[in-house]
Design a protein around this motif. Sequence first.
Motif, PDB file in Angstrom:
ATOM      1  N   VAL A   1       1.423  53.170  87.593  1.00 40.21           N
ATOM      2  CA  VAL A   1       0.884  53.798  88.799  1.00 40.21           C
ATOM      3  C   VAL A   1      -0.536  54.257  88.512  1.00 40.21           C
ATOM      4  N   ALA A   2      -1.439  53.985  89.437  1.00 36.84           N
ATOM      5  CA  ALA A   2      -2.825  54.439  89.325  1.00 36.84           C
ATOM      6  C   ALA A   2      -3.237  55.083  90.641  1.00 36.84           C
ATOM      7  N   PHE A   3      -4.052  56.101  90.525  1.00 37.38           N
ATOM      8  CA  PHE A   3      -4.549  56.806  91.707  1.00 37.38           C
ATOM      9  C   PHE A   3      -6.070  56.762  91.714  1.00 37.38           C
ATOM     10  N   PRO A   4      -6.679  56.697  92.898  1.00 41.64           N
ATOM     11  CA  PRO A   4      -8.142  56.702  92.977  1.00 41.64           C
ATOM     12  C   PRO A   4      -8.669  58.109  92.680  1.00 41.64           C
ATOM     13  N   ASP A   5      -9.961  58.205  92.469  1.00 39.43           N
ATOM     14  CA  ASP A   5     -10.575  59.507  92.247  1.00 39.43           C
ATOM     15  C   ASP A   5     -10.849  60.171  93.585  1.00 39.43           C
ATOM     16  N   VAL A   6      -9.782  60.736  94.154  1.00 38.76           N
ATOM     17  CA  VAL A   6      -9.868  61.430  95.438  1.00 38.76           C
ATOM     18  C   VAL A   6      -9.170  62.770  95.286  1.00 38.76           C
ATOM     19  N   GLU A   7      -9.366  63.624  96.285  1.00 43.88           N
ATOM     20  CA  GLU A   7      -8.700  64.918  96.280  1.00 43.88           C
ATOM     21  C   GLU A   7      -7.182  64.710  96.217  1.00 43.88           C
ATOM     22  N   GLY A   8      -6.542  65.420  95.341  1.00 40.79           N
ATOM     23  CA  GLY A   8      -5.092  65.323  95.190  1.00 40.79           C
ATOM     24  C   GLY A   8      -4.636  64.354  94.118  1.00 40.79           C
ATOM     25  N   ALA A   9      -5.535  63.486  93.657  1.00 39.16           N
ATOM     26  CA  ALA A   9      -5.147  62.467  92.674  1.00 39.16           C
ATOM     27  C   ALA A   9      -4.730  63.078  91.339  1.00 39.16           C
ATOM     28  N   GLU A  10      -5.460  64.114  90.901  1.00 42.74           N
ATOM     29  CA  GLU A  10      -5.089  64.758  89.632  1.00 42.74           C
ATOM     30  C   GLU A  10      -3.698  65.361  89.728  1.00 42.74           C
ATOM     31  N   ARG A  11      -3.386  65.956  90.853  1.00 51.92           N
ATOM     32  CA  ARG A  11      -2.053  66.537  91.062  1.00 51.92           C
ATOM     33  C   ARG A  11      -1.000  65.433  91.052  1.00 51.92           C
ATOM     34  N   ALA A  12      -1.284  64.320  91.732  1.00 48.33           N
ATOM     35  CA  ALA A  12      -0.345  63.194  91.752  1.00 48.33           C
ATOM     36  C   ALA A  12      -0.113  62.662  90.341  1.00 48.33           C
ATOM     37  N   ARG A  13      -1.202  62.511  89.565  1.00 49.69           N
ATOM     38  CA  ARG A  13      -1.069  62.042  88.172  1.00 49.69           C
ATOM     39  C   ARG A  13      -0.243  63.031  87.345  1.00 49.69           C
ATOM     40  N   ALA A  14      -0.460  64.309  87.570  1.00 47.47           N
ATOM     41  CA  ALA A  14       0.233  65.339  86.789  1.00 47.47           C
ATOM     42  C   ALA A  14       1.725  65.365  87.074  1.00 47.47           C
ATOM     43  N   ILE A  15       2.109  65.135  88.335  1.00 46.16           N
ATOM     44  CA  ILE A  15       3.537  65.221  88.652  1.00 46.16           C
ATOM     45  C   ILE A  15       4.273  63.896  88.463  1.00 46.16           C
ATOM     46  N   LEU A  16       3.541  62.806  88.215  1.00 45.11           N
ATOM     47  CA  LEU A  16       4.183  61.496  88.043  1.00 45.11           C
ATOM     48  C   LEU A  16       5.305  61.512  87.002  1.00 45.11           C
ATOM     49  N   PRO A  17       5.059  61.985  85.790  1.00 42.69           N
ATOM     50  CA  PRO A  17       6.171  61.988  84.815  1.00 42.69           C
ATOM     51  C   PRO A  17       7.369  62.832  85.267  1.00 42.69           C
ATOM     52  N   ARG A  18       7.109  63.968  85.898  1.00 45.90           N
ATOM     53  CA  ARG A  18       8.210  64.814  86.402  1.00 45.90           C
ATOM     54  C   ARG A  18       8.957  64.114  87.526  1.00 45.90           C
ATOM     55  N   ALA A  19       8.223  63.400  88.386  1.00 47.36           N
ATOM     56  CA  ALA A  19       8.872  62.685  89.496  1.00 47.36           C
ATOM     57  C   ALA A  19       9.760  61.566  88.957  1.00 47.36           C
ATOM     58  N   VAL A  20       9.283  60.843  87.948  1.00 45.77           N
ATOM     59  CA  VAL A  20      10.101  59.783  87.331  1.00 45.77           C
ATOM     60  C   VAL A  20      11.347  60.394  86.708  1.00 45.77           C
ATOM     61  N   LYS A  21      11.171  61.500  86.005  1.00 43.89           N
ATOM     62  CA  LYS A  21      12.317  62.161  85.362  1.00 43.89           C
ATOM     63  C   LYS A  21      13.313  62.669  86.396  1.00 43.89           C
ATOM     64  N   ALA A  22      12.821  63.296  87.474  1.00 44.63           N
ATOM     65  CA  ALA A  22      13.722  63.813  88.513  1.00 44.63           C
ATOM     66  C   ALA A  22      14.493  62.679  89.174  1.00 44.63           C
ATOM     67  N   SER A  23      13.822  61.567  89.428  1.00 42.19           N
ATOM     68  CA  SER A  23      14.507  60.415  90.014  1.00 42.19           C
ATOM     69  C   SER A  23      15.592  59.918  89.066  1.00 42.19           C
ATOM     70  N   HIS A  24      15.238  59.769  87.809  1.00 34.64           N
ATOM     71  CA  HIS A  24      16.190  59.279  86.811  1.00 34.64           C
ATOM     72  C   HIS A  24      17.350  60.240  86.604  1.00 34.64           C
ATOM     73  N   ASP A  25      17.048  61.530  86.495  1.00 37.45           N
ATOM     74  CA  ASP A  25      18.070  62.521  86.133  1.00 37.45           C
ATOM     75  C   ASP A  25      18.983  62.934  87.276  1.00 37.45           C
ATOM     76  N   ARG A  26      18.487  62.851  88.561  1.00 43.63           N
ATOM     77  CA  ARG A  26      19.347  63.363  89.625  1.00 43.63           C
ATOM     78  C   ARG A  26      19.168  62.739  91.001  1.00 43.63           C
ATOM     79  N   LEU A  27      18.044  62.088  91.302  1.00 41.42           N
ATOM     80  CA  LEU A  27      17.790  61.665  92.673  1.00 41.42           C
ATOM     81  C   LEU A  27      18.193  60.232  92.999  1.00 41.42           C
ATOM     82  N   CYS A  28      17.910  59.294  92.122  1.00 41.52           N
ATOM     83  CA  CYS A  28      18.156  57.873  92.430  1.00 41.52           C
ATOM     84  C   CYS A  28      19.649  57.566  92.364  1.00 41.52           C
TER      85      CYS A  28
END
Length: 146
Positions: free
Chosen positions: A100-127
């Motif tokens: 996953v890659a994000f452009p250099d826009v507002e919110g992109a750093e936040r999206a990059r930061a939560i990516l690993p947590r989102a993958v883990k949450a999907s794997h551990d309980r959501l999917c």
Amino acid sequence: MSENSKRSVVVERTSSGRFVAVNARGESISFGTSPDSDQATGFTPVELLLAAIGGCTAVDVDAATGRHADPTAFSVTVSGDKISDELGNHMTNLQVAFTVAFPDVEGAERARAILPRAVKASHDRLCTVSRTVELGTPVTATVANS
């Protein structure tokens, strides 16, 4: 169990080695024989399983990260080994890898930061798909460097 929890598809044979699955909303997907066959076209059932795992977790991760920035690249590679042993045919070593890659826009750093947590949450309980599979076959989820 509520009526809203019920899920089903109908699989019908369309010709030798070819099938169509239809869901309750009337959507369909064709699939069939293995890639080793002379009639190989479309997806095999094992490839549909891999696609279901990838699609389920992709939806979860996109919902979490997409609130902050739209990705410029978003792919999920799902792989595994199809083996036959004393337990019969089954998949092992299931791997889910996000790129996953994000452009250099507002919110992109936040999206990059939560990516690993989102993958883990999907794997551990959501999917639902990988959670269901993992009850019998472990699924490993990773985030690839992009």
